[in-house]
Design a protein around this motif. Structure first.
Motif, mmCIF file in Angstrom:
data_model
loop_
_atom_site.group_PDB
_atom_site.id
_atom_site.type_symbol
_atom_site.label_atom_id
_atom_site.label_comp_id
_atom_site.label_asym_id
_atom_site.label_seq_id
_atom_site.Cartn_x
_atom_site.Cartn_y
_atom_site.Cartn_z
ATOM 1 N N LEU A 21 13.861 -6.995 7.376
ATOM 2 C CA LEU A 21 14.708 -5.718 7.963
ATOM 3 C C LEU A 21 14.730 -4.751 6.678
ATOM 4 C CD1 LEU A 21 17.521 -7.188 10.031
ATOM 5 C CD2 LEU A 21 15.558 -5.828 10.714
ATOM 6 N N GLY A 22 14.869 -5.186 5.386
ATOM 7 C CA GLY A 22 14.852 -4.332 4.269
ATOM 8 C C GLY A 22 13.368 -3.720 4.119
ATOM 9 N N GLY A 24 11.171 -3.448 6.415
ATOM 10 C CA GLY A 24 10.828 -2.308 7.510
ATOM 11 C C GLY A 24 11.539 -1.005 7.324
ATOM 12 N N MET A 25 12.924 -1.116 7.061
ATOM 13 C CA MET A 25 13.734 0.218 6.650
ATOM 14 C C MET A 25 13.078 1.140 5.358
ATOM 15 S SD MET A 25 17.571 -1.327 6.833
ATOM 16 C CE MET A 25 18.382 0.134 6.089
ATOM 17 N N LEU A 26 12.446 0.307 4.546
ATOM 18 C CA LEU A 26 11.929 0.979 3.316
ATOM 19 C C LEU A 26 10.692 1.691 3.951
ATOM 20 C CD1 LEU A 26 11.489 1.437 0.467
ATOM 21 C CD2 LEU A 26 9.998 -0.605 0.224
ATOM 22 N N ALA A 28 10.384 2.904 6.749
ATOM 23 C CA ALA A 28 10.680 4.038 7.738
ATOM 24 C C ALA A 28 11.797 5.036 7.049
ATOM 25 C CB ALA A 28 11.361 3.538 9.034
ATOM 26 N N ALA A 29 11.971 4.842 5.854
ATOM 27 C CA ALA A 29 12.972 5.653 5.216
ATOM 28 C C ALA A 29 12.662 6.994 5.131
ATOM 29 C CB ALA A 29 13.399 5.051 3.826
ATOM 30 N N ILE A 34 19.001 5.749 4.022
ATOM 31 C CA ILE A 34 18.380 4.771 4.424
ATOM 32 C C ILE A 34 17.428 3.955 3.309
ATOM 33 C CG2 ILE A 34 16.264 4.085 6.080
ATOM 34 C CD1 ILE A 34 17.147 6.544 7.767
ATOM 35 N N GLY A 37 19.871 1.718 1.616
ATOM 36 C CA GLY A 37 20.332 0.517 2.810
ATOM 37 C C GLY A 37 18.990 -0.358 2.609
ATOM 38 N N SER A 38 17.555 -0.119 2.600
ATOM 39 C CA SER A 38 16.714 -0.617 2.498
ATOM 40 C C SER A 38 16.680 -1.537 1.194
ATOM 41 C CB SER A 38 15.384 0.023 2.558
ATOM 42 O OG SER A 38 14.915 0.773 1.712
ATOM 43 N N MET A 41 19.419 -4.374 1.636
ATOM 44 C CA MET A 41 18.759 -5.315 2.461
ATOM 45 C C MET A 41 17.532 -6.287 1.611
ATOM 46 S SD MET A 41 20.249 -5.508 5.440
ATOM 47 C CE MET A 41 19.434 -6.278 6.442
ATOM 48 N N THR A 42 16.572 -5.579 1.220
ATOM 49 C CA THR A 42 15.540 -6.169 0.494
ATOM 50 C C THR A 42 15.953 -7.099 -0.742
ATOM 51 O OG1 THR A 42 14.122 -4.389 1.294
ATOM 52 C CG2 THR A 42 13.258 -5.815 -0.595
#
Length: 92
Positions: A21-22, A24-26, A28-29, A34, A37-38, A41-42
């Motif tokens: 998830l981290g 993926g967030m990275l 799409a940041a 975001i 947050g990534s 999570m990462t």
């Protein structure tokens, strides 16, 4: 002993999901929030997922192959992150 193995598998799966998830967030940041947050999570996923994968490798390999297995895993992880990061920057 079976309860411990099930708990370990759930923990390893949770670590992987947090890491994925981290990442993926990275990818799409589009804002600093975001991105932060990534990073959280990462970091949480990476900090617990990588040692878990190394433990799996140690449990599943013969002693003479452990070092090669861990080195291969870490090298491919770094290559994958490098390729993924370079594709993100080339697409813009």
């Amino acid at each position: 002993m079976e309860v411990v193995a099930d708990s370990r598998k759930r923990s390893e799966a949770g670590n992987f999901i947090c890491f994925a998830l981290g990442m993926g967030m990275l990818g799409a940041a589009n804002s600093a929030v975001i991105l932060l947050g990534s990073a959280v999570m990462t970091g949480l996923g990476y900090g617990s997922f990588i040692p878990a994968v190394q433990a799996i490798l140690v449990r599943s390999m013969e002693p003479q192959h452990i070092a090669v297995a861990i080195a291969t895993f870490l090298a491919l992880l770094d290559i994958g992150m490098g390729i993924g990061g370079s594709k993100k920057h080339r697409s813009h």
